[in-house]
Design a protein around this motif. Structure first.
Motif, PDB file in Angstrom:
ATOM      1  N   GLN A  89      -4.750  14.111 -15.622  1.00  0.00           N
ATOM      2  CA  GLN A  89      -3.657  13.284 -15.121  1.00  0.00           C
ATOM      3  C   GLN A  89      -2.753  14.085 -14.178  1.00  0.00           C
ATOM      4  O   GLN A  89      -2.374  13.609 -13.102  1.00  0.00           O
ATOM      5  CB  GLN A  89      -2.824  12.732 -16.276  1.00  0.00           C
ATOM      6  CG  GLN A  89      -1.675  11.853 -15.807  1.00  0.00           C
ATOM      7  CD  GLN A  89      -0.741  11.445 -16.942  1.00  0.00           C
ATOM      8  OE1 GLN A  89      -0.799  12.018 -18.021  1.00  0.00           O
ATOM      9  NE2 GLN A  89       0.114  10.474 -16.688  1.00  0.00           N
ATOM     10  N   ARG A 209      -3.378   5.868  -2.975  1.00  0.00           N
ATOM     11  CA  ARG A 209      -4.501   5.690  -3.886  1.00  0.00           C
ATOM     12  C   ARG A 209      -5.190   7.039  -4.088  1.00  0.00           C
ATOM     13  O   ARG A 209      -5.215   7.874  -3.199  1.00  0.00           O
ATOM     14  CB  ARG A 209      -5.524   4.697  -3.330  1.00  0.00           C
ATOM     15  CG  ARG A 209      -5.064   3.258  -3.332  1.00  0.00           C
ATOM     16  CD  ARG A 209      -6.161   2.351  -2.788  1.00  0.00           C
ATOM     17  NE  ARG A 209      -5.767   0.950  -2.815  1.00  0.00           N
ATOM     18  CZ  ARG A 209      -5.940   0.149  -3.863  1.00  0.00           C
ATOM     19  NH1 ARG A 209      -6.509   0.628  -4.952  1.00  0.00           N
ATOM     20  NH2 ARG A 209      -5.563  -1.100  -3.831  1.00  0.00           N
ATOM     21  N   ASP A 213      -8.001   4.215  -7.372  1.00  0.00           N
ATOM     22  CA  ASP A 213      -6.994   4.103  -8.428  1.00  0.00           C
ATOM     23  C   ASP A 213      -5.584   4.171  -7.853  1.00  0.00           C
ATOM     24  O   ASP A 213      -5.122   5.215  -7.421  1.00  0.00           O
ATOM     25  CB  ASP A 213      -7.207   5.237  -9.437  1.00  0.00           C
ATOM     26  CG  ASP A 213      -6.278   5.126 -10.637  1.00  0.00           C
ATOM     27  OD1 ASP A 213      -5.705   4.044 -10.828  1.00  0.00           O
ATOM     28  OD2 ASP A 213      -6.136   6.112 -11.364  1.00  0.00           O
ATOM     29  N   ARG A 214      -4.871   3.055  -7.832  1.00  0.00           N
ATOM     30  CA  ARG A 214      -3.487   3.027  -7.371  1.00  0.00           C
ATOM     31  C   ARG A 214      -2.569   3.484  -8.508  1.00  0.00           C
ATOM     32  O   ARG A 214      -2.862   3.279  -9.683  1.00  0.00           O
ATOM     33  CB  ARG A 214      -3.110   1.615  -6.921  1.00  0.00           C
ATOM     34  CG  ARG A 214      -1.743   1.516  -6.276  1.00  0.00           C
ATOM     35  CD  ARG A 214      -1.411   0.057  -5.946  1.00  0.00           C
ATOM     36  NE  ARG A 214      -2.279  -0.491  -4.930  1.00  0.00           N
ATOM     37  CZ  ARG A 214      -2.066  -0.394  -3.621  1.00  0.00           C
ATOM     38  NH1 ARG A 214      -1.019   0.269  -3.181  1.00  0.00           N
ATOM     39  NH2 ARG A 214      -2.899  -0.939  -2.758  1.00  0.00           N
ATOM     40  N   LEU A 215      -1.443   4.103  -8.144  1.00  0.00           N
ATOM     41  CA  LEU A 215      -0.470   4.489  -9.163  1.00  0.00           C
ATOM     42  C   LEU A 215       0.035   3.267  -9.915  1.00  0.00           C
ATOM     43  O   LEU A 215       0.309   2.225  -9.316  1.00  0.00           O
ATOM     44  CB  LEU A 215       0.721   5.192  -8.506  1.00  0.00           C
ATOM     45  CG  LEU A 215       0.504   6.614  -7.987  1.00  0.00           C
ATOM     46  CD1 LEU A 215       1.696   7.029  -7.131  1.00  0.00           C
ATOM     47  CD2 LEU A 215       0.314   7.582  -9.133  1.00  0.00           C
ATOM     48  N   SER A 216       0.168   3.390 -11.221  1.00  0.00           N
ATOM     49  CA  SER A 216       0.760   2.307 -12.004  1.00  0.00           C
ATOM     50  C   SER A 216       2.264   2.268 -11.757  1.00  0.00           C
ATOM     51  O   SER A 216       2.849   3.206 -11.210  1.00  0.00           O
ATOM     52  CB  SER A 216       0.489   2.529 -13.493  1.00  0.00           C
ATOM     53  OG  SER A 216       1.241   3.640 -13.970  1.00  0.00           O
ATOM     54  N   GLU A 217       2.888   1.194 -12.176  1.00  0.00           N
ATOM     55  CA  GLU A 217       4.336   1.079 -11.998  1.00  0.00           C
ATOM     56  C   GLU A 217       5.068   2.175 -12.747  1.00  0.00           C
ATOM     57  O   GLU A 217       6.021   2.777 -12.243  1.00  0.00           O
ATOM     58  CB  GLU A 217       4.818  -0.299 -12.487  1.00  0.00           C
ATOM     59  CG  GLU A 217       6.250  -0.620 -12.111  1.00  0.00           C
ATOM     60  CD  GLU A 217       6.423  -0.885 -10.619  1.00  0.00           C
ATOM     61  OE1 GLU A 217       7.585  -0.913 -10.163  1.00  0.00           O
ATOM     62  OE2 GLU A 217       5.413  -1.038  -9.916  1.00  0.00           O
ATOM     63  N   GLU A 218       4.613   2.471 -13.962  1.00  0.00           N
ATOM     64  CA  GLU A 218       5.241   3.522 -14.752  1.00  0.00           C
ATOM     65  C   GLU A 218       5.098   4.878 -14.077  1.00  0.00           C
ATOM     66  O   GLU A 218       6.037   5.685 -14.059  1.00  0.00           O
ATOM     67  CB  GLU A 218       4.615   3.564 -16.155  1.00  0.00           C
ATOM     68  CG  GLU A 218       4.905   2.345 -17.025  1.00  0.00           C
ATOM     69  CD  GLU A 218       4.055   1.132 -16.653  1.00  0.00           C
ATOM     70  OE1 GLU A 218       3.067   1.304 -15.888  1.00  0.00           O
ATOM     71  OE2 GLU A 218       4.368   0.020 -17.106  1.00  0.00           O
ATOM     72  N   GLU A 219       3.928   5.135 -13.516  1.00  0.00           N
ATOM     73  CA  GLU A 219       3.710   6.404 -12.828  1.00  0.00           C
ATOM     74  C   GLU A 219       4.572   6.525 -11.576  1.00  0.00           C
ATOM     75  O   GLU A 219       5.113   7.588 -11.267  1.00  0.00           O
ATOM     76  CB  GLU A 219       2.228   6.553 -12.460  1.00  0.00           C
ATOM     77  CG  GLU A 219       1.327   6.801 -13.658  1.00  0.00           C
ATOM     78  CD  GLU A 219      -0.144   6.755 -13.290  1.00  0.00           C
ATOM     79  OE1 GLU A 219      -0.947   7.396 -13.994  1.00  0.00           O
ATOM     80  OE2 GLU A 219      -0.492   6.069 -12.305  1.00  0.00           O
TER      81      GLU A 219
END
Length: 395
Positions: A89, A209, A213-219
């Motif tokens: 990660q 990206r 894989d796009r960043l999540s909102e939390e990330e």
């Protein structure tokens, strides 16, 4: 055994305490503070360097504290940042921000840094005492990182205040509240940028990206908060500590006044001498690890004392002396290994430009109070002045 780092004198000058501890053993157990856990403190350079680059020392705080009771209410975006993660990660997230802090990217920012620096110095009053921290060391990096991220100018005072509360208050309830203020602000800023896209770093992270894989909102929120806070807190302390160190060493400051081209090559020694981070962020052992002859059991917190390692006489001859001729590039002030500070080039550019302007415009600048009257931020994590009063003009 009591924890010597809890002594009030430690904040004023931690180095004698570190030296005494290191002379006994470079790695030793220290008792828990109020509500904390017993930890292992590393004060030796070789041991610190090894620990910072040892995969058996995890930074995944979520895993460490899972299922454990806590009275703290830090927002997850602050508690679980890229700094508090392990590969893969961490590798993925770091890759997305590294390009913003390359030498080329920082070079493009240098004219903006110089303009902000001179604008701040233009506001210094004539024939009056000035606080370098409040009038330069704090606002300069705040303006720079906010410009880089795309934070509107009208929001920057709030960002500065929340960040100060997060690092400098020493009060858990204030720290926790500030973490929510910052995370909530970042959530709103990201939403605003989605509706009105721009070309700032935060805009690029929104569309970034890693493969498919796009960043999540939390990330996104967590990464934005980390860059916003870490992007100026370290630099604030770096600049304040560097100015103080030079003011305490007349021959060295005079040398840089006469040869300002040497400021850039002096930064590593200034970082080694009094680093902006006193203790590296949290790590814990995932299995038993032996460092400096001390076996640390699995599941134990490990604190790497950057300030102590940078003054280890086994690595640095006459470590308590500021020597601008010293080759100090191996200092640990920006960390080491995969977690080395991604923003180091930007921090060094800001401090170089600020010192050059300061020494050029105020060749007779001097401390306005005795050194023992200076006040330091009440935290063991960062090493920074609360105030640095100076007299910029001739007596």
């Amino acid at each position: 055994m009591t924890d010597p780092t809890q002594d009030p004198r430690f904040l004023q000058d931690p180095y004698p305490t570190y030296a005494a501890m290191r002379s006994i053993c470079p790695v030793q157990s220290v008792p828990a503070g109020s509500g904390g856990r017993a930890s292992y403190l590393i004060t030796g350079y070789a041991e610190a360097r090894q620990a910072l680059n040892d995969a058996r020392l995890s930074k995944d705080t979520a895993a460490f504290f899972a299922g454990k009771e806590s009275q703290r209410r830090l927002h997850p975006a602050v508690a679980h940042t890229m700094l508090a993660s392990d590969p893969p990660q961490h590798t993925r997230l770091r890759k997305l921000v590294t390009e913003a802090f390359t030498t080329g990217a920082v070079t493009e920012l240098r004219p903006f840094i110089a303009r902000v620096t001179n604008k701040l110095l233009d506001q210094w009053p004539v024939d009056e005492q000035v606080d370098v921290v409040a009038s330069l060391a704090v606002p300069l990096p705040v303006m720079v990182i906010c410009e880089l991220l795309g934070v509107p100018a009208s929001d920057r005072p709030d960002v500065q205040r929340w960040s100060g509360e997060l690092f400098a208050s020493g009060a858990p309830t204030v720290i926790d509240a500030a973490s929510h203020s910052l995370a909530n602000y970042m959530t709103g800023l990201i939403a605003d940028k989605r509706s009105r896209p721009g070309n700032a770093l935060l805009d690029r992270l929104i569309s970034a990206r890693d493969g498919d894989d796009r960043l999540s909102e939390e990330e996104l929120v967590s990464l934005g908060v980390l860059l916003l806070v870490a992007g100026h807190e370290t630099t604030t302390n770096f600049l304040g500590n560097a100015v103080l160190a030079l003011l305490q060493h007349p021959s060295e400051i005079q040398r840089l006044r006469q040869h300002p081209a040497e400021i850039a090559s002096s930064l590593d020694e200034l970082l080694r001498f009094d680093p902006p981070i006193s203790t590296a962020t949290f790590r814990f052992t995932t299995e038993a690890v032996t460092l400096g002859g001390t076996q640390i059991p699995a599941g134990k917190p490990v604190l790497v004392a950057i300030g102590a390692a940078n003054r280890d006489p086994e690595r640095w001859p006459s470590p308590d002396e500021l020597d601008l001729d010293r080759s100090a590039t191996a200092h640990l002030s920006f960390g080491h290994g995969i977690h080395r500070c991604v923003g180091a080039p930007l921090a060094k550019a800001e401090v170089e430009i600020a010192l050059r302007s300061l020494l050029t415009r105020y060749p007779t600048i001097r401390l306005a109070v005795p050194t023992e009257q200076l006040t330091w931020r009440r935290t063991r994590l960062v090493r920074g002045l609360s105030k640095l009063p100076v007299l910029p003009y001739p007596a």
